[in-house]
Design a protein around this motif. Structure first.
Motif, PDB file in Angstrom:
ATOM      1  N   MET A  15     -16.548   7.076 -12.785  1.00 46.34           N
ATOM      2  CA  MET A  15     -16.273   5.715 -12.345  1.00 46.34           C
ATOM      3  C   MET A  15     -17.190   4.703 -13.014  1.00 46.34           C
ATOM      4  N   THR A  55     -10.601  14.338 -15.023  1.00 43.16           N
ATOM      5  CA  THR A  55     -11.344  13.306 -14.289  1.00 43.16           C
ATOM      6  C   THR A  55     -12.239  12.558 -15.247  1.00 43.16           C
ATOM      7  N   LEU A  60     -12.887   9.726 -11.179  1.00 48.24           N
ATOM      8  CA  LEU A  60     -11.522   9.292 -10.911  1.00 48.24           C
ATOM      9  C   LEU A  60     -10.544  10.301 -11.503  1.00 48.24           C
ATOM     10  N   SER A  63      -3.280   7.447  -7.921  1.00 51.01           N
ATOM     11  CA  SER A  63      -3.138   7.268  -6.481  1.00 51.01           C
ATOM     12  C   SER A  63      -4.122   8.111  -5.678  1.00 51.01           C
ATOM     13  N   GLU A  64      -4.749   9.107  -6.315  1.00 50.05           N
ATOM     14  CA  GLU A  64      -5.694   9.948  -5.587  1.00 50.05           C
ATOM     15  C   GLU A  64      -7.043   9.257  -5.488  1.00 50.05           C
ATOM     16  N   ARG A  65      -7.764   9.572  -4.415  1.00 51.93           N
ATOM     17  CA  ARG A  65      -9.068   8.953  -4.201  1.00 51.93           C
ATOM     18  C   ARG A  65     -10.127   9.602  -5.096  1.00 51.93           C
ATOM     19  N   PRO A  66     -11.055   8.794  -5.590  1.00 54.64           N
ATOM     20  CA  PRO A  66     -12.147   9.368  -6.396  1.00 54.64           C
ATOM     21  C   PRO A  66     -13.014  10.294  -5.538  1.00 54.64           C
ATOM     22  N   GLU A  67     -13.507  11.342  -6.157  1.00 55.52           N
ATOM     23  CA  GLU A  67     -14.391  12.294  -5.482  1.00 55.52           C
ATOM     24  C   GLU A  67     -15.621  12.519  -6.357  1.00 55.52           C
ATOM     25  N   SER A  75      -5.638   2.725 -15.786  1.00 56.66           N
ATOM     26  CA  SER A  75      -5.827   4.172 -15.965  1.00 56.66           C
ATOM     27  C   SER A  75      -5.937   4.529 -17.442  1.00 56.66           C
ATOM     28  N   ARG A  79       0.819  -1.209   0.000  1.00 58.67           N
ATOM     29  CA  ARG A  79       0.000   0.000   0.000  1.00 58.67           C
ATOM     30  C   ARG A  79       0.852   1.258   0.000  1.00 58.67           C
TER      31      ARG A  79
END
Length: 567
Positions: A555, A552, A533, A525-529, A501, A468
């Motif tokens: 998803m 972006t 993505l 590596s960034e979290r989806p908001e 990706s 991780r």
């Protein structure tokens, strides 16, 4: 007894590569086959588990796991070398992690000195981290820092922890062996002491027989000599017969002395134990009681039945010895305690009981109630007469000695063998012994499997945590990507190109710069908001970065409405 453990002898080395010290037999081959199959299963299980975490952790060197199986089979013959070899293999092939744990446990259990155990554990841990740091970039697993972190996790979970458990198990096993040897030595010493007591008692009995029978023979010889002198004038023809009786009596006396001398020195008793015709009678026992009363011991005598003056001398001697030895023990170990001496003489039996209460002052801890050697001699004497003797503590805290003797043992009683020793070796039932050994091995196998399961869980958790943080450990650099950098510099600064990706950006990404010849889509590596993505795209012209696009993508499948910015 000394507190130091007895010296352990080194077991002979075995000729088999798969056997430990002192192990021999054809069953070693079958054990090696079973361990090889088990090791292969463990390797496959760890391989599948690591593949589920991250396929790149397995690498292209999984074939080296076969060498790991061979090393784990030879761990008993070469414990240190096999641990170091498996630790080096584990740095490149984490699939042999459980095999390394097994070898570390076995090695630290066999190695005897702390210096050897510490050296093997530290060397194996250092090898794992070093090989991991070197092989991680070569196998395209990650950077050297990632390989070092992964090696540290594997070293702790599969080398240090099993090694400490093996050290504790080995010390426990050696301690149990030392305790068993000490117990066996103490039991043998007790048996020898009791045997010595029996021999002393037999020697004392021989002395008594010498005094009794010798006295009678002396009287016979004396009377035969007088008869020979009287017949010299009255009946000269019978003088020779009297001389023959005198010479036979003298020879019998000499042969008796020689025969009884085999049993030991012919000691003679003095004091209250002197060998007289009154020994063991009521008057003799009363004299013993009065002597003890004079020494400050309150003794009460209870005599039931007729006197023993008409009983055989060997019975009276046994009664005398039982009472005297019991009162002597009271003087030594229970001074001041009230004592009851009871003698009951029936027509066929003579029962003697000597019982004392709790002394006014507790005896010293080192004294206790004696070594029991005198009682062993009494038991020998009573058993030779066909009787029984019991000696034990009373519920109130005192001590009691009880002897049950036949009033007339008969002519063959003195040749009766004593009862077998209670502390003699006990032969265990063979099927029960095999069942117990089988149960111990089955319990050991179950505990080993549970231990390996625990080690496997720790390994997977450690690998998961390291994976991780893969990109933080492997790719974080002070210098961020910028336009004008080479493609190689960008690859070192960002995560590797990610097919997921690239597929997510297909059809939803902004137009590429016209001059772009190739684009790189690193792992997101960034979290989806908000269900979208974030993706970063690096476009190159030839080998030079010309554009960095951040956008972006949804998803889930929906109409494209991504926002775009250009650096």
């Amino acid at each position: 007894m000394s507190s130091s453990a007895p010296a352990e002898t080194e077991p002979p080395a075995s000729r088999s590569l798969f056997a430990g010290p002192g192990e021999q037999g054809r069953w070693l081959v079958w054990r090696a086959v079973g361990e090889a199959v088990t090791a292969a299963v463990l390797v496959l299980l760890v391989h599948d588990a690591e593949s589920a975490v991250e396929a790149r952790l397995v690498g292209e060197a999984a074939g080296l796991a076969v060498l790991g199986i061979v090393l784990v089979l030879m761990r008993r013959r070469f414990p240190a070398a096999c641990v170091l070899g498996l630790a080096a293999l584990m740095g490149a092939v984490p699939s042999v992690a459980l095999l390394t744990a097994v070898a570390a446990y076995t090695a630290t259990r066999q190695l005897r000195t702390p210096r050897q155990r510490i050296g093997v554990l530290l060397g194996a841990a250092a090898l794992t981290m070093l090989i991991g740091a070197v092989c991680a970039p070569a196998l395209e697993v990650g950077s050297s820092l990632f390989g070092l972190a992964l090696g540290a996790v594997l070293a702790v979970t599969t080398v240090v922890v099993p090694g400490l458990v093996g050290t504790a198990a080995g010390q426990q096993g050696r301690l149990l062996r030392a305790l068993r040897e000490r117990a066996a030595a103490a039991e043998e010493a007790r048996r020898l002491a009791e045997s010595e007591s029996r021999m002393r008692e037999r020697s004392r009995i021989a002395a008594e027989m010498h005094d009794l029978v010798g006295h009678r023979l002396s009287l016979v010889s004396l009377h035969a000599g007088g008869l020979e002198m009287a017949l010299e004038k009255a009946a000269p023809e019978l003088r020779d017969e009297a001389a023959v009786v005198r010479r036979a009596t003298r020879d019998a006396m000499q042969e008796l002395r020689e025969a009884l001398g085999v049993l030991g020195p012919l000691e003679s008793d003095t004091g209250t134990g002197a060998l007289t015709d009154a020994t063991g009678t009521r008057a003799d026992i009363e004299a013993l009681v009065e002597e003890s009363r004079g020494g400050g011991i309150p003794v009460e005598l209870c005599w039931e039945g007729a006197d023993l003056d008409a009983r055989p001398a060997r019975v009276r001697r046994a009664v005398h010895r039982v009472v005297r030895e019991s009162l002597t023990n009271v003087h030594r170990y229970a001074a001041g305690a009230h004592v009851t001496v009871a003698v009951r003489h029936t027509g066929e039996r003579v029962v003697v009981r000597v019982r004392n209460g709790v002394p006014p002052t507790r005896p010293a801890a080192t004294t206790g109630l004696g070594s029991g050697r005198g009682l062993a001699g009494l038991r020998e004497r009573v058993a030779l007469l066909g009787g029984e003797l019991e000696a034990a503590r009373t519920p109130g805290g005192g001590f009691a000695v009880a002897a049950d003797l036949p009033a007339d043992p008969g002519p063959g009683a003195e040749t009766t063998d004593a009862r077998p020793e209670a502390g003699g070796p006990v032969v265990a039932d063979e099927p029960a012994g095999r069942l117990s050994a089988l149960q111990r091995r089955a319990a050991g196998a179950v505990i080993g499997l549970l231990g390996l399961t625990g080690v496997g869980v720790m390994v997977l958790f450690g690998v998961l945590l390291v994976d991780r943080s893969r990109y933080d450990l492997a790719y974080e650099r002070p210098e961020r990507p910028r336009v004008g950098m080479t493609k190689e510099q960008v690859k070192q600064a960002v995560p590797a190109d990610d097919e997921a990706s690239r597929a997510a950006a297909a059809g939803r990404e902004p137009p590429r710069p016209p001059a772009a010849t190739d684009c790189l889509y690193p792992y997101a590596s960034e979290r989806p908001e908000g269900g979208r993505l974030p993706i970063v795209r690096y476009c190159f012209r030839s080998d030079t970065l010309i554009a960095i696009d951040r956008f972006t993508v949804p998803m889930v499948t929906e109409p494209h409405s991504g926002s775009t910015t250009h650096d």
